[in-house]
Design a protein around this motif. Structure first.
Motif, PDB file in Angstrom:
ATOM      1  N   MET A  48      12.625 -42.421  -7.372  1.00 18.09           N
ATOM      2  CA  MET A  48      11.799 -41.635  -6.459  1.00 18.09           C
ATOM      3  C   MET A  48      12.658 -40.668  -5.658  1.00 18.09           C
ATOM      4  O   MET A  48      12.298 -39.500  -5.446  1.00 18.09           O
ATOM      5  CB  MET A  48      11.024 -42.571  -5.515  1.00 18.09           C
ATOM      6  N   GLY A  49      13.813 -41.156  -5.197  1.00 13.95           N
ATOM      7  CA  GLY A  49      14.701 -40.305  -4.406  1.00 13.95           C
ATOM      8  C   GLY A  49      15.217 -39.120  -5.201  1.00 13.95           C
ATOM      9  O   GLY A  49      15.220 -37.981  -4.715  1.00 13.95           O
ATOM     10  N   LEU A  50      15.643 -39.370  -6.447  1.00 12.54           N
ATOM     11  CA  LEU A  50      16.143 -38.284  -7.298  1.00 12.54           C
ATOM     12  C   LEU A  50      15.033 -37.293  -7.633  1.00 12.54           C
ATOM     13  O   LEU A  50      15.265 -36.078  -7.695  1.00 12.54           O
ATOM     14  CB  LEU A  50      16.748 -38.861  -8.575  1.00 12.54           C
ATOM     15  N   ARG A  51      13.795 -37.833  -7.859  1.00 16.59           N
ATOM     16  CA  ARG A  51      12.662 -36.950  -8.153  1.00 16.59           C
ATOM     17  C   ARG A  51      12.340 -36.057  -6.952  1.00 16.59           C
ATOM     18  O   ARG A  51      12.052 -34.864  -7.113  1.00 16.59           O
ATOM     19  CB  ARG A  51      11.453 -37.789  -8.534  1.00 16.59           C
ATOM     20  N   ASN A  52      12.429 -36.625  -5.743  1.00 18.48           N
ATOM     21  CA  ASN A  52      12.160 -35.839  -4.536  1.00 18.48           C
ATOM     22  C   ASN A  52      13.193 -34.738  -4.344  1.00 18.48           C
ATOM     23  O   ASN A  52      12.857 -33.619  -3.940  1.00 18.48           O
ATOM     24  CB  ASN A  52      12.149 -36.751  -3.307  1.00 18.48           C
ATOM     25  N   LEU A  53      14.463 -35.038  -4.631  1.00 18.38           N
ATOM     26  CA  LEU A  53      15.514 -34.015  -4.518  1.00 18.38           C
ATOM     27  C   LEU A  53      15.286 -32.907  -5.537  1.00 18.38           C
ATOM     28  O   LEU A  53      15.516 -31.722  -5.246  1.00 18.38           O
ATOM     29  CB  LEU A  53      16.904 -34.637  -4.732  1.00 18.38           C
ATOM     30  N   ARG A  73      12.561 -30.088  -4.683  1.00 12.41           N
ATOM     31  CA  ARG A  73      12.923 -29.024  -3.735  1.00 12.41           C
ATOM     32  C   ARG A  73      14.344 -28.545  -4.068  1.00 12.41           C
ATOM     33  O   ARG A  73      15.286 -28.722  -3.310  1.00 12.41           O
ATOM     34  CB  ARG A  73      12.851 -29.539  -2.299  1.00 12.41           C
ATOM     35  N   LYS A  74      14.438 -27.939  -5.238  1.00 13.57           N
ATOM     36  CA  LYS A  74      15.742 -27.587  -5.797  1.00 13.57           C
ATOM     37  C   LYS A  74      16.518 -26.606  -4.916  1.00 13.57           C
ATOM     38  O   LYS A  74      17.720 -26.773  -4.678  1.00 13.57           O
ATOM     39  CB  LYS A  74      15.571 -26.981  -7.194  1.00 13.57           C
ATOM     40  N   ALA A  75      15.843 -25.579  -4.418  1.00 12.85           N
ATOM     41  CA  ALA A  75      16.529 -24.547  -3.630  1.00 12.85           C
ATOM     42  C   ALA A  75      17.108 -25.137  -2.347  1.00 12.85           C
ATOM     43  O   ALA A  75      18.274 -24.918  -2.007  1.00 12.85           O
ATOM     44  CB  ALA A  75      15.571 -23.401  -3.306  1.00 12.85           C
ATOM     45  N   ARG A  76      16.278 -25.912  -1.616  1.00 11.78           N
ATOM     46  CA  ARG A  76      16.750 -26.482  -0.351  1.00 11.78           C
ATOM     47  C   ARG A  76      17.851 -27.510  -0.602  1.00 11.78           C
ATOM     48  O   ARG A  76      18.848 -27.550   0.124  1.00 11.78           O
ATOM     49  CB  ARG A  76      15.581 -27.137   0.389  1.00 11.78           C
ATOM     50  N   THR A 117      21.780 -27.213   0.713  1.00  8.94           N
ATOM     51  CA  THR A 117      22.381 -28.296   1.504  1.00  8.94           C
ATOM     52  C   THR A 117      23.648 -28.821   0.822  1.00  8.94           C
ATOM     53  O   THR A 117      24.668 -29.069   1.476  1.00  8.94           O
ATOM     54  CB  THR A 117      21.373 -29.450   1.689  1.00  8.94           C
ATOM     55  N   VAL A 118      23.578 -28.979  -0.507  1.00  6.87           N
ATOM     56  CA  VAL A 118      24.735 -29.452  -1.272  1.00  6.87           C
ATOM     57  C   VAL A 118      25.888 -28.454  -1.167  1.00  6.87           C
ATOM     58  O   VAL A 118      27.059 -28.851  -1.081  1.00  6.87           O
ATOM     59  CB  VAL A 118      24.350 -29.688  -2.744  1.00  6.87           C
ATOM     60  N   VAL A 119      25.571 -27.159  -1.171  1.00  5.87           N
ATOM     61  CA  VAL A 119      26.608 -26.131  -1.028  1.00  5.87           C
ATOM     62  C   VAL A 119      27.389 -26.327   0.273  1.00  5.87           C
ATOM     63  O   VAL A 119      28.617 -26.168   0.315  1.00  5.87           O
ATOM     64  CB  VAL A 119      25.993 -24.709  -1.081  1.00  5.87           C
ATOM     65  N   GLY A 120      26.664 -26.674   1.341  1.00  3.50           N
ATOM     66  CA  GLY A 120      27.338 -26.943   2.618  1.00  3.50           C
ATOM     67  C   GLY A 120      28.332 -28.090   2.495  1.00  3.50           C
ATOM     68  O   GLY A 120      29.457 -28.011   3.010  1.00  3.50           O
ATOM     69  N   ILE A 121      27.921 -29.170   1.802  1.00  8.96           N
ATOM     70  CA  ILE A 121      28.810 -30.313   1.588  1.00  8.96           C
ATOM     71  C   ILE A 121      30.000 -29.898   0.714  1.00  8.96           C
ATOM     72  O   ILE A 121      31.145 -30.308   0.959  1.00  8.96           O
ATOM     73  CB  ILE A 121      28.054 -31.474   0.914  1.00  8.96           C
ATOM     74  N   VAL A 122      29.749 -29.084  -0.309  1.00  6.98           N
ATOM     75  CA  VAL A 122      30.815 -28.613  -1.197  1.00  6.98           C
ATOM     76  C   VAL A 122      31.868 -27.854  -0.399  1.00  6.98           C
ATOM     77  O   VAL A 122      33.083 -28.095  -0.535  1.00  6.98           O
ATOM     78  CB  VAL A 122      30.241 -27.708  -2.317  1.00  6.98           C
ATOM     79  N   GLU A 164      18.482 -40.467  -0.413  1.00  3.41           N
ATOM     80  CA  GLU A 164      18.436 -39.030  -0.686  1.00  3.41           C
ATOM     81  C   GLU A 164      19.565 -38.307   0.047  1.00  3.41           C
ATOM     82  O   GLU A 164      20.224 -37.417  -0.522  1.00  3.41           O
ATOM     83  CB  GLU A 164      17.083 -38.461  -0.278  1.00  3.41           C
ATOM     84  N   ALA A 165      19.802 -38.677   1.309  1.00  2.64           N
ATOM     85  CA  ALA A 165      20.883 -38.042   2.084  1.00  2.64           C
ATOM     86  C   ALA A 165      22.241 -38.371   1.478  1.00  2.64           C
ATOM     87  O   ALA A 165      23.124 -37.507   1.361  1.00  2.64           O
ATOM     88  CB  ALA A 165      20.815 -38.507   3.537  1.00  2.64           C
ATOM     89  N   ALA A 166      22.410 -39.646   1.085  1.00  4.48           N
ATOM     90  CA  ALA A 166      23.687 -40.064   0.492  1.00  4.48           C
ATOM     91  C   ALA A 166      23.926 -39.359  -0.833  1.00  4.48           C
ATOM     92  O   ALA A 166      25.062 -38.969  -1.148  1.00  4.48           O
ATOM     93  CB  ALA A 166      23.704 -41.581   0.290  1.00  4.48           C
ATOM     94  N   MET A 167      22.865 -39.163  -1.636  1.00  3.87           N
ATOM     95  CA  MET A 167      23.010 -38.495  -2.922  1.00  3.87           C
ATOM     96  C   MET A 167      23.431 -37.036  -2.744  1.00  3.87           C
ATOM     97  O   MET A 167      24.255 -36.516  -3.503  1.00  3.87           O
ATOM     98  CB  MET A 167      21.698 -38.564  -3.709  1.00  3.87           C
ATOM     99  N   MET A 168      22.877 -36.373  -1.736  1.00  5.38           N
ATOM    100  CA  MET A 168      23.301 -34.999  -1.466  1.00  5.38           C
ATOM    101  C   MET A 168      24.776 -34.962  -1.077  1.00  5.38           C
ATOM    102  O   MET A 168      25.527 -34.071  -1.487  1.00  5.38           O
ATOM    103  CB  MET A 168      22.431 -34.372  -0.365  1.00  5.38           C
ATOM    104  N   GLY A 169      25.198 -35.954  -0.282  1.00  2.73           N
ATOM    105  CA  GLY A 169      26.609 -36.043   0.087  1.00  2.73           C
ATOM    106  C   GLY A 169      27.494 -36.307  -1.121  1.00  2.73           C
ATOM    107  O   GLY A 169      28.550 -35.688  -1.289  1.00  2.73           O
ATOM    108  N   LEU A 170      27.052 -37.227  -2.012  1.00  7.83           N
ATOM    109  CA  LEU A 170      27.836 -37.579  -3.204  1.00  7.83           C
ATOM    110  C   LEU A 170      27.952 -36.400  -4.163  1.00  7.83           C
ATOM    111  O   LEU A 170      29.046 -36.077  -4.640  1.00  7.83           O
ATOM    112  CB  LEU A 170      27.198 -38.775  -3.910  1.00  7.83           C
ATOM    113  N   ILE A 171      26.804 -35.744  -4.439  1.00  5.83           N
ATOM    114  CA  ILE A 171      26.819 -34.606  -5.369  1.00  5.83           C
ATOM    115  C   ILE A 171      27.704 -33.489  -4.826  1.00  5.83           C
ATOM    116  O   ILE A 171      28.535 -32.914  -5.541  1.00  5.83           O
ATOM    117  CB  ILE A 171      25.380 -34.090  -5.615  1.00  5.83           C
ATOM    118  N   GLY A 172      27.527 -33.189  -3.535  1.00  4.01           N
ATOM    119  CA  GLY A 172      28.358 -32.158  -2.908  1.00  4.01           C
ATOM    120  C   GLY A 172      29.828 -32.538  -2.904  1.00  4.01           C
ATOM    121  O   GLY A 172      30.704 -31.689  -3.123  1.00  4.01           O
ATOM    122  N   GLY A 173      30.099 -33.838  -2.691  1.00  3.95           N
ATOM    123  CA  GLY A 173      31.487 -34.306  -2.678  1.00  3.95           C
ATOM    124  C   GLY A 173      32.151 -34.179  -4.041  1.00  3.95           C
ATOM    125  O   GLY A 173      33.286 -33.721  -4.144  1.00  3.95           O
TER     126      GLY A 173
END
Length: 449
Positions: free
Chosen positions: A9-14, A17-20, A24-29, A361-370
C-alpha cells in the motif's frame, strides 16, 4: 494488517503521486550527496596529511635527540633540552612495555672516493638488526639488511640522491660527477673534523685508511629521508673507529672516544601507533624528552576534524531542507487522503497500522533518495579526483590533498552511514504527519470529499 500489505500500500501510494515523490526524493539525493562528498573531502585531506608526514618517518618510530627540541600540544616550539644518551639508558628503554626495538644513532663524518672524485658526507651509525623493525624501505637487487662482519669491507645502506655531490678536487672548477653506488667502486675513510689532527698549514697529520664498500641501495619511489641517507652498522663502525682513534694524539683521542660512549640520538619503534603515547610518557618519567610523528599529527588532525565538521555541517543543512520537504509532502498527503484514512479505520485497521503506513512511506523516500545520492556521490568523488586539480592545489597550500593524493576518499562505512541517516531523516520527518493521521476521526474523515 500484515506488514507485506502495508508495504504494498505504501509503495502504491508513493507511485500515485510520482511528481511530488520525485521532488521530495531529489531533496534527499542532494542532501546525501552533500554529506557524503563533503565528508569524503575531509577524509581525503586527512589521508593526504598522513601521507605527506609519512615521507619524514613512520608513525610508530620515537626519536630521542642529544639536543632534544620539544613542542607543545599545538605543535609550537616549546624549548630545547640537552640529555645524555648512553648504553645505560638504552637498557632502561628496552624494559618499557611495547617497545619493539631500540637503536643508538651516531653521526659519523666520512670521505667517500671513486677514482679522482670524492665527497664528504654524514653516515648514520645504527644497529642494523633494528632496520627492519624501524620500517626501513625495501632494497634493490635482492639486497638484505643482514650485517657484515668484515673488518676491511664496509657495508652501507644508501639512497641514490646522496651521490650527486662528488667533485674532483684537482680540477680548476671542481668538476662534479653523479656516482652510481651499484656499479662504481667506492672507498670510505673516517673523516671526523672534530678530532682530525692538522698541522699549521691545515694538512692532516695522520694517514686515513681507505676501506672498500658494499652498497645496498634503498628502493624509494618518493623523496624522503632514505633517498639521501647513508647508514652503517654499529659493530663495523666500532671496528674502524678504533683503528682511527689509535692514530690520534692523546688530547684528540679522548674527544673522539666519546662517540663510542655517548650517542647523538636514539630511535625506538613501538608495537603499534596506539602504544606511542604511553611509551613517550614512560620516557618522560625517566627524565628524558622524545618526539614522534604523533606530536605533529595531533594539531593537523584537529584541523582536519574541524574541516570535516564544517563540510559535514554544510551537507547537514541540505539534509535539513530535505527533511522539511518530506514533512511537507506527508502533511499534504494526509489532507489528500483523509477519506482513505477514514475508510481504513472503519474497516478495522489499527491506529498503529495507520502510523506505520505513513512512517514506511517517509522511510522509503529517505531510502530511495539515499541510494541514489550515494551512487551519485561516487560519481562526484571520481570527478573530483579526476578533474579537481585546482581545488586539490588550493588544499595542498594547507598541507592537504595534492601531489597525487586523492581529493575525495569514500570509505566503506560512509555509504552505510549515509543510507541509515537518510532513512532516519525520513522517519523523523514523517513522525509528526503520521501521528496526525492517527488522530483523524473516522466519522469526520468519511464526510470529507
Amino acid at each position: 494488517m500484515k506488514i507485506s500489505d502495508l508495504m504494498k500500500m505504501g509503495l502504491r501510494n508513493l507511485g500515485r503521486r510520482k511528481a511530488r515523490t520525485a521532488l521530495t526524493v531529489v531533496g534527499i539525493v542532494i542532501g546525501t550527496i552533500s554529506i557524503v562528498v563533503m565528508i569524503s573531502i575531509g577524509i581525503g585531506m586527512n589521508q593526504s596529511f598522513r601521507e605527506n608526514l609519512m615521507q619524514y618517518g613512520s608513525f610508530t618510530v620515537i626519536n630521542m635527540e642529544k639536543n632534544q627540541i620539544s613542542f607543545d600540544e599545538n605543535g609550537n616550539y616549546s624549548g630545547e633540552k640537552k640529555q645524555k644518551l648512553d648504553d645505560k639508558l638504552i637498557e632502561k628503554l628496552k624494559q618499557i612495555p611495547h617497545v619493539k626495538t631500540v637503536s643508538p644513532v651516531v653521526n659519523l663524518s666520512v670521505k667517500l672516493k671513486t677514482g679522482n672524485y670524492e665527497s664528504n658526507t654524514q653516515v648514520n651509525v645504527m644497529d642494523a638488526d633494528s632496520f627492519e623493525d624501524l620500517e626501513f624501505p625495501k632494497l634493490k637487487n635482492g639486497k638484505t639488511y643482514q650485517k657484515s662482519h668484515s673488518r676491511t669491507k664496509i657495508k652501507l645502506w644508501v639512497g641514490t640522491e646522496g651521490f650527486f655531490g662528488f667533485t674532483n678536487p684537482n680540477s680548476a672548477n671542481y668538476q662534479r660527477k653523479k656516482v652510481n653506488p651499484e656499479k662504481d667502486r667506492i672507498t670510505l675513510s673516517v673523516y671526523d673534523e672534530e678530532s682530525l689532527p692538522r698541522d699549521e698549514k691545515g694538512n692532516i697529520k695522520i694517514n686515513l685508511k681507505d676501506y672498500s664498500t658494499e652498497m645496498a641501495v634503498f628502493n624509494t619511489e618518493t623523496f624522503n629521508e632514505y633517498s639521501y641517507g647513508f647508514y652503517m652498522d654499529k659493530d663495523q663502525f666500532i671496528n674502524i673507529f678504533h683503528d682511527y682513534v689509535k692514530q690520534l694524539p692523546i688530547d684528540k683521542r679522548k674527544k673522539a672516544e666519546k662517540k663510542l660512549k655517548e650517542y647523538e640520538a636514539i630511535k625506538l619503534n613501538a608495537d603499534s601507533v596506539e602504544d606511542v603515547q604511553n611509551i613517550q610518557e614512560a620516557i618522560q618519567k625517566l627524565g628524558y624528552k622524545s618526539s614522534s610523528m604523533s606530536d605533529f599529527t595531533k594539531p593537523i588532525e584537529n584541523f582536519s576534524k574541524t574541516i570535516q565538521m564544517v563540510l559535514g555541517g554544510v551537507g547537514a543543512i541540505s539534509m535539513l531542507v530535505a527533511a522539511i520537504s518530506i514533512a511537507n509532502t506527508m502533511i499534504m498527503s494526509i489532507y489528500e487522503r483523509t477519506k482513505e484514512i477514514g475508510v481504513m479505520k472503519v474497516l478495522g485497521c489499527h491506529i498503529g497500522d495507520v502510523k506505520k503506513l505513513f512512517l514506511f512511506e517517509a522511510a522509503m523516500m529517505g531510502l530511495i533518495g539515499g541510494i541514489i545520492g550515494i551512487t551519485m556521490s561516487y560519481i562526484a568523488s571520481y570527478a573530483l579526483n579526476t578533474f579537481g586539480g585546482a581545488l586539490g592545489s588550493a588544499l595542498n597550500m594547507f598541507g592537504g590533498a595534492g601531489g597525487g593524493s586523492k581529493l575525495s576518499i569514500i570509505p566503506l562505512w560512509l555509504p552505510f552511514v549515509a543510507a541509515g541517516f537518510a532513512i532516519i531523516i525520513g522517519i523523523v520527518s514523517g513522525y509528526y504527519p503520521a501521528s496526525r493521521a492517527t488522530k483523524i476521526s473516522a466519522i469526520e474523515a468519511m464526510k470529507n470529499e
